[in-house]
Write an enzyme that holds these catalytic residues in place. Structure first.
Site, short mmCIF file in Angstrom:
data_model
loop_
_atom_site.label_atom_id
_atom_site.label_comp_id
_atom_site.label_asym_id
_atom_site.label_seq_id
_atom_site.Cartn_x
_atom_site.Cartn_y
_atom_site.Cartn_z
N LYS A 52 61.89 58.72 111.51
CA LYS A 52 63.52 58.79 111.30
C LYS A 52 63.88 57.02 110.94
CE LYS A 52 63.68 60.68 115.72
NZ LYS A 52 64.27 60.14 117.26
N GLN A 96 64.75 55.71 122.16
CA GLN A 96 63.66 56.69 121.92
C GLN A 96 63.48 57.01 123.25
OE1 GLN A 96 62.70 58.68 119.10
NE2 GLN A 96 61.67 59.96 120.62
N ASP A 119 72.27 61.18 118.85
CA ASP A 119 71.44 62.16 120.08
C ASP A 119 72.16 63.22 120.37
OD1 ASP A 119 69.34 62.01 119.72
OD2 ASP A 119 68.04 60.39 120.63
#
Ligand code: NAP
Length: 295
Positions: A52, A96, A119
């Site tokens: 990412k 994460q 997200d």
């Protein structure tokens, strides 16, 4: 049979985003800034976060990686999130997953400012998605929609079977495929570990989206001719012939299912790269909203 080439399409999307970032720079505007928080040393999580951050560099975004030890408490992580929420330079950030057991994931996700939740996991954003309102769509389902769109795969009136009901893939995917519009307008069946006679259900599907994480779960006899197959699964399977000692395996028995499918995503090179591209897209959207709100 057509391969839904997520690697190729994700590169196109990154090029489009890079062009937009160049225009922002020419206009003298601030470029998007994505932060990622990782707790602990899980190998797969470190690989994902590394990808990412590299993707941010590729399109010209700023990026910040915050690494916290495995022993981090929930209170300490919530403090980091508060700082990121209040940092005006950060347009969006992700935490994460998975998190270590001492941390309540739901508490953490709810602490993220919904406007920076690229997200799309915050209940506010999930609710907006379910109500067809403009919001951040979770990156993996968003990437699947984009693949279906760019290959003009018909979804209207089709029977879509989603395998797996996780909050980050299966559940949002089932909502999105049933929404009005394209891609969408499907009749959706959401299956999980308590589903009985799953072969009977999958063999009636026009589109199968498999997100359970069991290598080679979906076999050719579970699929009808000309079905569209989307394989979300990523499992590390021990393999002595590989340098790393493992290979990356999807949920689908690709060799045999691909002989029956009309469209199919490979693993790797299918849904995975699309997920990263759509995270970048959400970050660009976060930057645009941030700028509009500060006017
Ligand atoms: P998860 O949270 O582990 O959930 C798995 C889901 O599969 C659960 O809903 C579970 O049912 C269901 N399931 C398990 N065994 C089943 C069976 N035999 N039949 C039917 N359903 C079954 O999974 P996730 O986080 O969504 O991840 C799924 C896979 O996708 C993993 O391999 C993950 O690594 C991968 N993934 C890939 C990407 C990408 O970018 N490509 C992104 C995210 C995840 P219950 O709810 O009843 O337990």
């Amino acid at each position: 049979m057509t391969i839904l080439d997520g690697k190729k399409i994700s590169n196109q999307i990154k090029d489009e985003i890079a062009t937009e970032v160049s225009r922002m720079k020419e206009r003298g505007e601030k470029v998007p800034h994505l932060a990622a928080v990782i707790v602990g040393n899980d190998g797969a999580s470190l690989t994902y976060v590394g990808s990412k951050v590299r993707a941010c560099e590729r399109v010209g975004f700023e990026s910040t990686l915050i690494r916290l030890p495995n022993t981090t408490s929930e209170v300490e992580l919530l403090k980091t999130i508060k700082d990121l929420n209040e940092n005006d330079d950060i347009d969006g950030f992700i935490v994460q997953l998975p998190l270590p057991p001492q941390i309540d994931t739901q508490q953490v996700l709810m602490a993220i400012d919904a406007d920076k939740d690229v997200d799309g996991f915050h209940p506010t954003n999930f609710g907006k998605m379910a109500l067809d309102m403009s919001t951040f769509i979770p990156a993996t389902p968003f990437g699947i929609l984009e693949l279906l769109d760019r290959y003009s795969v018909e979804t209207k009136g089709k029977h879509t079977v989603v395998i797996g009901r996780s909050h980050i893939v299966g559940r949002p995917m089932s909502i999105l495929m049933g929404r009005k519009g394209f891609p969408g307008n499907s009749t959706v069946t959401l299956t999980h570990s308590h589903t009985k006679n799953i072969t009977q259900i999958t063999s009636q599907a026009d589109i199968i989206i498999s997100a359970l994480g069991v290598p080679n779960f979906l076999k050719a006899e579970m699929v009808k001719d000309d079905a569209v197959i989307i394989d979300v699964g990523i499992s590390r399977v021990p393999d002595d012939t590989k340098e790393k000692g493992y290979c990356i395996c999807g949920d689908v028995d690709f060799e045999n299912v691909s002989k029956k499918a009309s469209y199919i995503t490979p693993v790797p090179g299918g849904v995975g790269p699309m997920t990263i591209a759509m995270l970048l897209k959400n970050t660009l959207l976060a930057r645009e909203r941030h700028r509009a709100n500060n006017k």
